[in-house]
Design an enzyme around this catalytic site. Structure first.
Site, short mmCIF file in Angstrom:
data_model
loop_
_atom_site.label_atom_id
_atom_site.label_comp_id
_atom_site.label_asym_id
_atom_site.label_seq_id
_atom_site.Cartn_x
_atom_site.Cartn_y
_atom_site.Cartn_z
N ASP A 68 0.95 -1.29 0.07
CA ASP A 68 -0.04 -0.27 0.20
C ASP A 68 0.78 1.28 -0.06
O ASP A 68 1.89 1.27 0.45
CB ASP A 68 -0.80 0.12 1.46
CG ASP A 68 -2.05 -0.81 1.24
OD1 ASP A 68 -2.27 -1.72 0.24
OD2 ASP A 68 -2.96 -0.83 2.04
N HIS A 119 -5.29 3.09 -3.99
CA HIS A 119 -5.29 3.29 -2.72
C HIS A 119 -5.97 4.90 -2.47
O HIS A 119 -5.53 5.19 -1.30
CB HIS A 119 -4.17 3.15 -1.77
CG HIS A 119 -4.19 2.94 -0.49
ND1 HIS A 119 -5.26 2.32 0.09
CD2 HIS A 119 -3.45 3.31 0.56
CE1 HIS A 119 -5.15 2.09 1.49
NE2 HIS A 119 -3.97 2.97 1.53
N HIS A 213 3.73 -2.22 3.59
CA HIS A 213 3.81 -0.71 2.62
C HIS A 213 5.45 -0.39 2.52
O HIS A 213 6.28 -0.48 3.23
CB HIS A 213 3.64 0.36 3.77
CG HIS A 213 2.04 0.19 4.60
ND1 HIS A 213 1.96 -0.64 5.44
CD2 HIS A 213 1.22 0.97 4.29
CE1 HIS A 213 0.65 -0.51 5.75
NE2 HIS A 213 0.19 0.42 5.10
#
Length: 257
Positions: A68, A119, A213
């Site tokens: 993400d 996202h 991430h």
């Protein structure tokens, strides 16, 4: 780098931590009242003779690696690792300060066989804003991604995993499905790559969706160990669409293991 630039970079990093950290800590609670579909359910209504490429997750022990809030300065190294390990991933990208800043990395992700997804534009919590703002948060990255790779994403991950009937309705209108997760390393809390690896391995299971991430310093160095350990356990890495195949993501649905 001047002191002023260092301070600006530090401020931006702190803002990123504040914005993203809740997403990794949410796990399941953010969507407790929303119906979700498991990957196995997505596959169950398809003919037994159907196949998707070289991986059939009805038979293989599949798991999806997702990242993400990129692209970031760490993404090129991550792509090198994934290429070396022959592992596909799904990237849920942010528009502002990310897609805009690293367009060449978005193109590379698509060119190397990864799934490019959204996202949102600026990581706004979609359940706290109105329909027009929701639409803007979803359409802007779609348009930016389409300009770079030639097609719009069909998958999105809502910030903090928070969604509701309004978000689902707009996603359906835009031809998008929502994807949550089952494994979180909480990589926003540590730069210890070994700890990130242990957290992932402790939660991994068949049909799992791993949330990481690549904006955090400790995450990318953890990826080789995660991949090697899960391969030793017999896992096959796939993108999220491959995890659902031979079923296909349905617009407006929320997928979670």
């Amino acid at each position: 780098m001047s002191l002023t630039n260092k301070m600006r970079k530090r401020a931006h990093g702190l803002r990123a931590v504040a914005v993203i950290s809740a997403a990794a800590s949410l796990a399941i609670t953010g969507c407790a009242k929303v119906d979700t579909t498991a990957p196995s359910a997505a596959r169950s209504h398809v003919s037994a003779q159907a196949r998707f490429g070289t991986v059939d997750c009805r038979e293989a022990k599949c798991i999806a690696l997702t990242f993400d809030a990129g692209p970031s300065e760490n993404s090129a190294r991550l792509l090198d690792i994934l290429k070396e390990k022959h592992v596909p991933a799904t990237f849920f990208l942010l528009g502002k300060r990310h897609i805009e800043k690293y367009p060449e990395l978005v193109r590379r992700m698509a060119a190397e066989g990864h799934e490019v997804a959204s996202h949102t534009w600026d990581h706004k919590i979609l359940t706290r804003i109105g329909p027009e703002q929701i639409r803007d948060e979803l359409e802007r990255p779609n348009e930016a991604i389409e300009r770079l790779i030639g097609h719009r994403p069909t998958l999105m991950r809502p910030p903090q995993g928070r969604t509701d009937a309004t978000v689902q309705k707009i996603c359906k209108e835009l031809g998008m499905s929502e994807v949550l997760w089952s494994v979180t390393a909480k990589d926003y809390t540590t730069t210890d790559s070994a700890l990130i690896t242990r957290r992932v391995l402790a939660q991994a299971s068949r049909d799992g969706i791993i949330l990481l991430h690549d904006i955090y310093r400790g995450t990318v160095p953890a990826v080789p160990g995660i991949i090697d350990a899960l391969k030793e356990r017999g896992y096959v890495f796939v993108t999220v669409p491959q995890l659902l195949a031979p079923g296909k993501p349905e617009p407006g649905k929320v997928y979670r293991p």
